[in-house]
Design an enzyme around this catalytic site. Structure first.
Site, short mmCIF file in Angstrom:
data_model
loop_
_atom_site.label_atom_id
_atom_site.label_comp_id
_atom_site.label_asym_id
_atom_site.label_seq_id
_atom_site.Cartn_x
_atom_site.Cartn_y
_atom_site.Cartn_z
N GLN A 98 0.83 -1.17 0.00
CA GLN A 98 -0.02 -0.06 -0.06
C GLN A 98 0.83 1.23 -0.02
O GLN A 98 1.85 1.43 0.93
CB GLN A 98 -0.77 0.05 1.14
N TYR A 179 -5.69 11.14 3.90
CA TYR A 179 -4.57 11.35 3.57
C TYR A 179 -4.23 11.93 2.31
O TYR A 179 -5.28 12.54 1.81
CB TYR A 179 -3.60 9.84 3.47
N ARG A 227 -7.68 2.39 -2.84
CA ARG A 227 -8.55 2.42 -1.75
C ARG A 227 -9.17 3.80 -1.75
O ARG A 227 -8.52 4.88 -1.61
CB ARG A 227 -7.63 2.20 -0.58
N GLY A 319 -9.67 -6.38 8.62
CA GLY A 319 -8.52 -5.72 9.28
C GLY A 319 -8.16 -6.18 10.78
O GLY A 319 -7.33 -6.96 10.97
N ARG A 320 -8.91 -5.62 11.76
CA ARG A 320 -8.68 -5.95 13.14
C ARG A 320 -8.76 -7.67 13.47
O ARG A 320 -7.84 -8.24 14.01
CB ARG A 320 -9.55 -5.27 14.06
C1 LIG Z 1 -4.25 -1.07 13.86
C2 LIG Z 1 -4.76 -0.60 12.63
C3 LIG Z 1 -4.16 0.16 11.58
C4 LIG Z 1 -4.56 0.53 10.24
N1 LIG Z 1 -3.61 0.85 9.08
C5 LIG Z 1 -4.32 0.96 7.92
C6 LIG Z 1 -3.29 1.29 6.89
O1 LIG Z 1 -2.35 1.37 7.17
N2 LIG Z 1 -3.89 1.54 5.63
C7 LIG Z 1 -5.23 1.56 5.70
O2 LIG Z 1 -5.60 1.79 4.36
N3 LIG Z 1 -6.12 1.34 6.56
C8 LIG Z 1 -5.74 1.25 7.70
N4 LIG Z 1 -6.58 0.68 8.86
C9 LIG Z 1 -7.91 0.47 8.73
C10 LIG Z 1 -8.19 -0.93 8.12
O3 LIG Z 1 -7.59 -1.34 7.00
C11 LIG Z 1 -9.52 -1.27 7.99
O4 LIG Z 1 -10.22 -0.37 7.16
C12 LIG Z 1 -10.46 -1.08 9.40
O5 LIG Z 1 -9.51 -1.70 10.57
C13 LIG Z 1 -11.89 -1.61 9.29
O6 LIG Z 1 -11.80 -3.06 8.98
P1 LIG Z 1 -11.94 -4.40 10.05
O7 LIG Z 1 -13.37 -3.84 10.70
O8 LIG Z 1 -12.06 -5.47 9.63
O9 LIG Z 1 -10.99 -3.93 11.21
C14 LIG Z 1 -5.97 0.20 10.15
C15 LIG Z 1 -6.84 -0.01 11.17
C16 LIG Z 1 -6.34 -0.53 12.35
C17 LIG Z 1 -7.22 -0.96 13.33
#
Ligand SMILES: Cc1cc2nc3c(=O)[nH]c(=O)nc-3n(C[C@H](O)[C@H](O)[C@H](O)COP(=O)(O)O)c2cc1C
Length: 368
Positions: A98, A179, A227, A319-320
């Site tokens: 990314q 961003y 994205r 993600g999480r």
């Molecule tokens: C610890 C953490 C770090 C994240 N870092 C990024 C990132 O580097 N780039 C990005 O586009 N989204 C980032 N996100 C957002 C996640 O990609 C995702 O959109 C978000 O966690 C919701 O998905 P989930 O409900 O499956 O966790 C981050 C989220 C978390 C919790």
């Protein structure tokens, strides 16, 4: 077997399943932006995903907004990423990098020579920045001069070339979560009066120049995704565009000219809610975009199955759940409970709480 766990053909790639590991910033790189050795274990353990999207990775020193995040501008960074991609490939996975420029979501403490962060306009974001000395209030960024913008496009081009050298299977352009690219797209953060501001066409000019440069490096869009987060209010609570349907509708139409592999949307506000205001229409984005559609935000297996059955998305990113469940796909397959990672492990630290989460049957074995 759930259809989510069955293979999917994404362009010229065969994904083992429709599960994508969402990008997750974990802030474990060195102050020079070099990923640690144990990032190889972390990513290789998660090669069960059909596709991994790496944590957001800075395209240049100016792009940095958070302490201890990785980069892709130096040879040392490329070498470290080579080990990560080799680890994922040895375990049968696929990984995209990314590409990130944080723009105003930064702080002089993480910028070269303590300079001000840059942005389309000198508008201070709400909230705080993560620096080596802790959280600090955001500052008012410096508005980019018109003639500086092509140089940032070139930074993206170099980063895309480096991602190729590092052995990634493709790249994802981070144009979400307020961003730099999204700061140009949205009219609340872009008050420019040159050819990069004003009309939708002008606001899209810089992001589309980036997409053009990156797709040129990758021989077309077949290994390039993007994205988008049309519904996000981050970093505050108020909508960021006066007409997201028109803005993002035009964005998606314009992206179609580059033959991108996928659009990766955040449905709602990242991590917070899947509620979407009437001013945003994800169905329209799915319909108008010619490539595949990855849905994200608070997905469970059940919700993914429902959305797949209704034709709302092709792939689903988690993600999480991937933080504390390296073997997420196996757990989804067997209905095993998911572990939850306490927040202190999310950002910063070492291998602990990062690459040492066990699978449901003990440590996750990886091939080297
Ligand atoms: C610890 C953490 C770090 C994240 N870092 C990024 C990132 O580097 N780039 C990005 O586009 N989204 C980032 N996100 C957002 C996640 O990609 C995702 O959109 C978000 O966690 C919701 O998905 P989930 O409900 O499956 O966790 C981050 C989220 C978390 C919790």
């Amino acid at each position: 077997m759930s259809p989510i766990l069955e293979p999917f053909t994404l362009g010229d790639l065969t994904l083992k399943n429709r599960v994508v590991m969402a990008p997750l910033t974990r802030s474990r790189s060195s102050t020079e932006g070099v990923p640690p050795d144990f990032a190889v274990d972390y990513y290789a353990q998660r090669a069960n995903a059909g596709l991994i999207i790496s944590e957001a990775t800075n395209i240049s020193p100016q792009a940095v907004g958070y302490a201890y995040t990785p980069g892709i501008w130096s040879d040392a960074q490329v070498e470290a990423w080579k080990s990560v991609t080799a680890g994922v490939h040895a375990n049968g996975g696929l990984i995209f990098l990314q590409l990130w420029h944080t723009g105003r979501i930064s702080h002089p403490d993480v910028q070269p020579d303590g300079q001000l962060p840059v942005a389309p306009s000198a508008l201070k974001p709400e909230g705080t920045a993560f620096t080596e000395s802790g959280m600090q209030p955001h500052v008012t960024p410096r508005a980019l001069e018109t003639d500086e913008i092509p140089g940032i496009v070139e930074d993206y081009r170099r980063a895309a070339e480096n991602a190729k050298r590092a052995g990634f299977d493709g790249v994802e352009i981070h144009s979400a979560n307020n961003y730099l690219l999204e700061q140009f797209v949205r009219d609340s953060t872009n008050h420019r009066t040159d050819q990069y501001g004003g009309s939708i066409e002008n606001r899209l000019r810089f992001p589309l120049a980036v997409v053009k440069a990156v797709t040129e490096v990758w021989g077309g869009g077949h290994r390039v995704g993007i994205r988008l987060s049309p519904a996000t209010t981050e970093p505050g609570k108020t909508p960021l565009d006066s007409d997201p349907k028109a803005t993002f509708g035009a964005y998606v139409e314009a992206l179609n000219a580059f033959g991108l592999l996928y659009v990766h949307t955040i449905e709602g506000v990242t991590q917070q809610t899947r509620d979407v205001p009437d001013s945003v229409d994800f169905g329209q984005i799915r319909k108008r975009f010619k490539g595949a559609y990855i849905g994200n935000n608070q997905y469970t297996l059940e919700l993914a199955e429902k959305d797949l059955a209704e034709g709302r998305a092709d792939l689903f990113s988690f993600g999480r759940p991937y933080i504390a469940n390296p073997d997420l796909v196996q757990r989804l397959e067997t209905g095993a409970p998911l572990a939850e990672a306490p927040k202190p492990y999310w950002y910063g630290g070492g291998a602990n709480g990062y690459s040492d989460w066990p699978g449901m049957n003990g440590p996750v074995a990886i091939k080297r």
